[in-house]
Design an enzyme around this catalytic site. Structure first.
Site, PDB file in Angstrom:
ATOM      1  N   SER A 109      -0.432   7.024  -3.876  1.00 51.58           N
ATOM      2  CA  SER A 109      -0.352   7.175  -2.424  1.00 51.58           C
ATOM      3  C   SER A 109      -0.668   8.613  -2.002  1.00 51.58           C
ATOM      4  O   SER A 109      -1.803   9.070  -2.155  1.00 51.58           O
ATOM      5  CB  SER A 109       1.041   6.720  -1.954  1.00 51.58           C
ATOM      6  OG  SER A 109       1.105   6.559  -0.577  1.00 51.58           O
ATOM      7  N   ASP A 230      -0.167  -4.634   0.294  1.00 54.71           N
ATOM      8  CA  ASP A 230       0.354  -3.310   0.637  1.00 54.71           C
ATOM      9  C   ASP A 230       0.452  -3.151   2.149  1.00 54.71           C
ATOM     10  O   ASP A 230      -0.545  -3.242   2.862  1.00 54.71           O
ATOM     11  CB  ASP A 230      -0.578  -2.246   0.045  1.00 54.71           C
ATOM     12  CG  ASP A 230       0.010  -0.843   0.073  1.00 54.71           C
ATOM     13  OD1 ASP A 230       0.927  -0.583   0.872  1.00 54.71           O
ATOM     14  OD2 ASP A 230      -0.471   0.000  -0.707  1.00 54.71           O
ATOM     15  N   HIS A 258       3.057  -1.914  -2.262  1.00 48.76           N
ATOM     16  CA  HIS A 258       2.681  -0.514  -2.495  1.00 48.76           C
ATOM     17  C   HIS A 258       3.158  -0.010  -3.854  1.00 48.76           C
ATOM     18  O   HIS A 258       2.776   1.083  -4.265  1.00 48.76           O
ATOM     19  CB  HIS A 258       3.278   0.349  -1.379  1.00 48.76           C
ATOM     20  CG  HIS A 258       2.668   1.706  -1.256  1.00 48.76           C
ATOM     21  ND1 HIS A 258       1.316   1.909  -1.056  1.00 48.76           N
ATOM     22  CD2 HIS A 258       3.222   2.953  -1.297  1.00 48.76           C
ATOM     23  CE1 HIS A 258       1.068   3.210  -0.977  1.00 48.76           C
ATOM     24  NE2 HIS A 258       2.205   3.864  -1.132  1.00 48.76           N
TER      25      HIS A 258
END
Length: 280
Positions: A109, A230, A258
């Site tokens: 991320s 996600d 995620h």
């Protein structure tokens, strides 16, 4: 000089001073070095993010997993201005302190945004790149990410945030919410977090992004991984960066949010390990 901690808390590893910052990190295994960069979730640490990945990759590699400045158990100097430039300098200072010249990087991320920034700006330090649910290009901020970056340090808010991260609800327990809440509520942690991502939060997505023209010039082999469900970073962000990178592979996990490295821990580690082991 590195020093080890004996606190009994698995999130606390060794400490080394990188870029003038006392940095908490984990150092496992031997072989070619792999740097694991965590995400920006509330209460996150390198151990919380990578606890299932480190022992598998450490069978063939030296695995380095630091808490980046502002997160976990790394020092948070008073008056710090948190931005992509600081985090890159911290990472490079950390590697310099360990005497590590070149690494493969696995970035989750926000950590993926930093991994791509390092490949763009410091290609001589980067061997291979793995981007997982990565915030490496511009995208319209999702309601989930806006909520997570703005959350308050309460147990219900933490439980809600964990629900947004995971597709597999069996991973989200009241016990996990309590543990992550305690980490987030430690003195100074929430204050640093709030200072990183104040409203309007779209600007912080944009600040983490690399220029698509620069991404298209990256020569390192890159593996792009994303969860189809996600809610935090859209799958379209990984599809776009995959289309730009000249030496890229793409793997999408269905029925996954995620937390690819937790929801599909064994498969994730196997795919990443195979990619790192393959010749260029």
């Amino acid at each position: 000089m590195a020093s080890a901690a004996n606190s009994g808390n698995p999130e606390i590893g060794a400490t080394i001073r990188g870029n003038g910052i006392d940095t908490n990190y984990h150092d496992e295994g031997s072989g070619s070095p792999v740097l694991l960069l965590h995400g920006s979730g509330p209460g996150v640490s390198a151990w919380a993010n990578w606890r299932l990945t480190m022992p598998v990759l450490a069978k063939r590699h030296r695995v380095l997993a630091p808490d980046l400045v502002g997160f976990g158990y790394t020092e948070r100097p008073e008056g710090t201005v948190y931005d992509k430039e600081l985090w890159q300098a911290h990472i490079l200072g950390f590697l310099d302190a360990l005497g590590v010249e070149r690494v493969s990087i696995v970035g989750n991320s926000y950590g993926g945004g930093l991994a791509m920034a390092l490949a763009v700006n410091h290609p001589e330090r980067v061997e291979k790149v793995v981007l997982m649910g990565s915030a490496a290009l511009h995208f319209e901020i999702t309601p989930a990410l806006d909520e997570i970056w703005g959350m308050e340090p309460t147990v219900p808010a933490m439980r809600r945030a964990l629900d947004l991260f995971a597709w597999d609800r069996s991973l989200v327990t009241d016990e996990l919410a309590e543990v992550r809440h305690r980490a987030f509520a430690r003195p100074g942690v929430h204050e640093a977090y709030a200072a990183m991502f104040p409203e309007p939060r779209q600007r912080w997505v944009d600040a983490m992004a690399s220029d698509p023209k620069d991404v298209a010039r990256v020569q390192q082999p890159t593996l792009v991984i994303h969860g189809r469900e996600d809610q935090v970073v859209p799958l379209s962000a990984s599809l776009e960066i995959f289309g730009l990178l000249p030496h890229a592979q793409l793997h999408v996990f269905g029925r996954c949010g995620h937390w690819t490295q937790l929801e599909y821990a064994d498969q994730f580690a196997e795919i990443v390990g195979g990619f790192l082991a393959a010749s260029r």
